[in-house]
Design a protein around this motif. Sequence first.
Motif, mmCIF file in Angstrom:
data_model
loop_
_atom_site.group_PDB
_atom_site.id
_atom_site.type_symbol
_atom_site.label_atom_id
_atom_site.label_comp_id
_atom_site.label_asym_id
_atom_site.label_seq_id
_atom_site.Cartn_x
_atom_site.Cartn_y
_atom_site.Cartn_z
ATOM 1 N N ASN A 32 23.544 -10.783 12.014
ATOM 2 C CA ASN A 32 24.181 -9.464 11.879
ATOM 3 C C ASN A 32 25.465 -9.379 12.705
ATOM 4 O OD1 ASN A 32 23.248 -9.124 14.491
ATOM 5 N ND2 ASN A 32 21.823 -7.455 13.998
ATOM 6 N N ALA A 33 25.697 -10.374 13.589
ATOM 7 C CA ALA A 33 26.969 -10.433 14.336
ATOM 8 C C ALA A 33 28.145 -10.655 13.393
ATOM 9 C CB ALA A 33 26.918 -11.553 15.379
ATOM 10 N N LEU A 34 27.875 -11.198 12.196
ATOM 11 C CA LEU A 34 28.942 -11.432 11.224
ATOM 12 C C LEU A 34 29.540 -10.123 10.727
ATOM 13 C CD1 LEU A 34 27.304 -14.289 9.090
ATOM 14 C CD2 LEU A 34 28.837 -14.511 11.050
ATOM 15 N N LEU A 35 28.788 -9.032 10.846
ATOM 16 C CA LEU A 35 29.288 -7.726 10.399
ATOM 17 C C LEU A 35 30.467 -7.258 11.247
ATOM 18 C CD1 LEU A 35 25.885 -5.887 9.838
ATOM 19 C CD2 LEU A 35 27.471 -6.647 8.059
ATOM 20 N N ASP A 36 30.580 -7.788 12.456
ATOM 21 C CA ASP A 36 31.663 -7.366 13.352
ATOM 22 C C ASP A 36 32.975 -8.079 13.052
ATOM 23 O OD1 ASP A 36 29.907 -5.672 14.666
ATOM 24 O OD2 ASP A 36 29.294 -7.236 16.081
ATOM 25 N N LEU A 37 32.904 -9.129 12.218
ATOM 26 C CA LEU A 37 34.100 -9.923 11.886
ATOM 27 C C LEU A 37 34.771 -10.367 13.178
ATOM 28 C CD1 LEU A 37 35.398 -7.815 8.869
ATOM 29 C CD2 LEU A 37 34.031 -9.893 8.788
ATOM 30 N N GLY A 38 36.016 -9.951 13.406
ATOM 31 C CA GLY A 38 36.700 -10.384 14.623
ATOM 32 C C GLY A 38 37.113 -11.847 14.537
ATOM 33 N N ALA A 39 37.886 -12.290 15.502
ATOM 34 C CA ALA A 39 38.456 -13.639 15.466
ATOM 35 C C ALA A 39 37.396 -14.730 15.506
ATOM 36 C CB ALA A 39 39.432 -13.810 16.630
ATOM 37 N N GLN A 40 36.225 -14.438 16.121
ATOM 38 C CA GLN A 40 35.217 -15.478 16.289
ATOM 39 C C GLN A 40 34.477 -15.795 14.991
ATOM 40 O OE1 GLN A 40 32.389 -14.643 19.383
ATOM 41 N NE2 GLN A 40 31.661 -16.749 19.484
ATOM 42 N N TYR A 41 34.208 -14.768 14.190
ATOM 43 C CA TYR A 41 33.362 -14.980 13.013
ATOM 44 C C TYR A 41 34.038 -14.593 11.693
ATOM 45 C CZ TYR A 41 29.669 -15.310 16.526
ATOM 46 O OH TYR A 41 28.908 -15.676 17.610
ATOM 47 N N PRO A 83 0.797 -1.231 0.000
ATOM 48 C CA PRO A 83 0.000 0.000 0.000
ATOM 49 C C PRO A 83 0.831 1.282 0.000
ATOM 50 C CG PRO A 83 -0.069 -1.053 2.164
ATOM 51 C CD PRO A 83 0.580 -2.025 1.213
ATOM 52 N N ASN A 84 2.074 1.219 0.480
ATOM 53 C CA ASN A 84 2.860 2.449 0.635
ATOM 54 C C ASN A 84 4.035 2.578 -0.328
ATOM 55 O OD1 ASN A 84 1.236 3.187 2.828
ATOM 56 N ND2 ASN A 84 2.484 1.969 4.238
ATOM 57 N N LYS A 85 4.283 1.542 -1.133
ATOM 58 C CA LYS A 85 5.425 1.618 -2.046
ATOM 59 C C LYS A 85 5.141 0.812 -3.301
ATOM 60 C CE LYS A 85 10.454 1.352 -2.198
ATOM 61 N NZ LYS A 85 11.700 0.943 -1.535
ATOM 62 N N ASP A 86 5.439 1.411 -4.451
ATOM 63 C CA ASP A 86 5.133 0.761 -5.723
ATOM 64 C C ASP A 86 6.016 -0.447 -5.993
ATOM 65 O OD1 ASP A 86 3.138 2.572 -6.225
ATOM 66 O OD2 ASP A 86 4.443 3.948 -7.334
ATOM 67 N N ASN A 87 7.302 -0.305 -5.666
ATOM 68 C CA ASN A 87 8.244 -1.355 -6.033
ATOM 69 C C ASN A 87 9.090 -1.759 -4.822
ATOM 70 O OD1 ASN A 87 9.722 -3.154 -7.641
ATOM 71 N ND2 ASN A 87 11.252 -1.591 -8.140
ATOM 72 N N LEU A 88 8.752 -2.872 -4.223
ATOM 73 C CA LEU A 88 9.526 -3.350 -3.074
ATOM 74 C C LEU A 88 10.835 -3.976 -3.549
ATOM 75 C CD1 LEU A 88 6.893 -5.087 -0.751
ATOM 76 C CD2 LEU A 88 7.961 -2.854 -0.465
ATOM 77 N N VAL A 89 11.914 -3.727 -2.773
ATOM 78 C CA VAL A 89 13.218 -4.323 -3.066
ATOM 79 C C VAL A 89 13.689 -5.083 -1.826
ATOM 80 C CG1 VAL A 89 13.836 -2.585 -4.787
ATOM 81 C CG2 VAL A 89 14.408 -2.189 -2.379
ATOM 82 N N LEU A 90 14.819 -5.785 -1.970
ATOM 83 C CA LEU A 90 15.327 -6.615 -0.871
ATOM 84 C C LEU A 90 15.523 -5.806 0.405
ATOM 85 C CD1 LEU A 90 16.402 -9.369 0.109
ATOM 86 C CD2 LEU A 90 18.655 -8.701 -0.780
ATOM 87 N N ASP A 91 16.043 -4.588 0.283
ATOM 88 C CA ASP A 91 16.275 -3.750 1.460
ATOM 89 C C ASP A 91 15.001 -3.512 2.262
ATOM 90 O OD1 ASP A 91 18.963 -3.497 1.091
ATOM 91 O OD2 ASP A 91 18.878 -1.537 0.122
ATOM 92 N N ASP A 92 13.856 -3.501 1.575
ATOM 93 C CA ASP A 92 12.587 -3.200 2.247
ATOM 94 C C ASP A 92 12.113 -4.338 3.144
ATOM 95 O OD1 ASP A 92 12.278 -0.676 0.994
ATOM 96 O OD2 ASP A 92 11.531 -1.654 -0.818
ATOM 97 N N ILE A 93 12.481 -5.568 2.805
ATOM 98 C CA ILE A 93 11.894 -6.712 3.513
ATOM 99 C C ILE A 93 12.913 -7.570 4.255
ATOM 100 C CG2 ILE A 93 10.026 -6.834 1.814
ATOM 101 C CD1 ILE A 93 11.400 -9.310 0.642
ATOM 102 N N PHE A 94 14.220 -7.303 4.038
ATOM 103 C CA PHE A 94 15.234 -8.192 4.613
ATOM 104 C C PHE A 94 15.364 -7.996 6.124
ATOM 105 C CE2 PHE A 94 19.491 -9.332 6.018
ATOM 106 C CZ PHE A 94 19.611 -10.612 5.499
ATOM 107 N N THR A 95 15.416 -9.097 6.838
ATOM 108 C CA THR A 95 15.728 -9.121 8.269
ATOM 109 C C THR A 95 16.841 -10.140 8.479
ATOM 110 O OG1 THR A 95 13.434 -8.620 8.842
ATOM 111 C CG2 THR A 95 14.818 -9.521 10.587
ATOM 112 N N TYR A 96 17.875 -9.747 9.206
ATOM 113 C CA TYR A 96 18.971 -10.684 9.456
ATOM 114 C C TYR A 96 18.429 -11.911 10.206
ATOM 115 C CZ TYR A 96 22.989 -8.011 7.821
ATOM 116 O OH TYR A 96 23.914 -7.384 7.020
ATOM 117 N N PRO A 97 18.577 -13.106 9.642
ATOM 118 C CA PRO A 97 18.028 -14.304 10.284
ATOM 119 C C PRO A 97 18.907 -14.798 11.434
ATOM 120 C CG PRO A 97 19.181 -14.919 8.278
ATOM 121 C CD PRO A 97 19.226 -13.424 8.341
ATOM 122 N N ASP A 98 18.305 -15.599 12.293
ATOM 123 C CA ASP A 98 19.080 -16.273 13.334
ATOM 124 C C ASP A 98 19.799 -17.472 12.737
ATOM 125 O OD1 ASP A 98 18.440 -14.573 15.385
ATOM 126 O OD2 ASP A 98 16.706 -15.739 16.042
#
Length: 269
Positions: free
Chosen positions: A126-135, A96-111
Amino acid sequence: MVTEYGYFWAVEYLSGGKPGGMIFAYAKNGEVVKDKTLLENLAGTNASFKELNFLVVLEFGDQTEKVIQTIDAKDCKLNKEYLDQINDLGMKFIHPNKDNLVLDDIFTYPDLEDVESEDNKKINSNALLDLGAQYNKCVIFGEDLAGKTSLALTLQKNLNEKGMLPLYIKAEEIKHSDFSKFSELLVRNFEKQYSNDPKYIEAFTRIFAEERQRLIIIIDNFESLAIKRITAQMIFFKNLKEIFENIFLFANMSIEIEVMAKSESKEML
């Protein structure tokens, strides 16, 4: 400029809005040319701008490094055409509020579930964004159509926004264990995903040689790897792990079963 003295970037220097001279940088590394004899040799070439002052850079003293700035990893941004391509959902949604939905509109970082954890530990991806030695080196398994590619591409986009230089590679594109071939593939993907401007390609090769910690290798659809012999795969992944600090590998559940069943696959991954 391509000359008998070497290859150079030539930049016009303006003084009071008018051309006051030419400033040169070595094409190989972007360093400003301050060698007076070399500048005099360049002034003797039959260039269209030979009437300008080729020695003007010597007037800058210690400020010459600011004249031509070297392109850094944070300056390499995913191009609009590629972003539009990876953001396309491939189907039309009514909203109802946007003509063309894209991935950014609906994406949620999964568990994600840590398969090596006895208590089935859950991790928000989204913890992968921190990189670091663990991930910083991860294999992400998932069923077909579970959203692995969407996660891989969103990680690429968000990591690039943080100043890193992630490269997305489809496993079917990797056809040789020879690492020089893989390096050529990285350059081709950089051209498609970032820029085919020669100065950006040169910057990427420099970053690849000197600042590999800024690079993030994202390999999708591992089950489709074009290298079929297990010995060749092991050679390739040995080199990959030794050369790059940050690697995300996406694979379907069949690879998780293979890792549990085959000692060679377990050692490799």
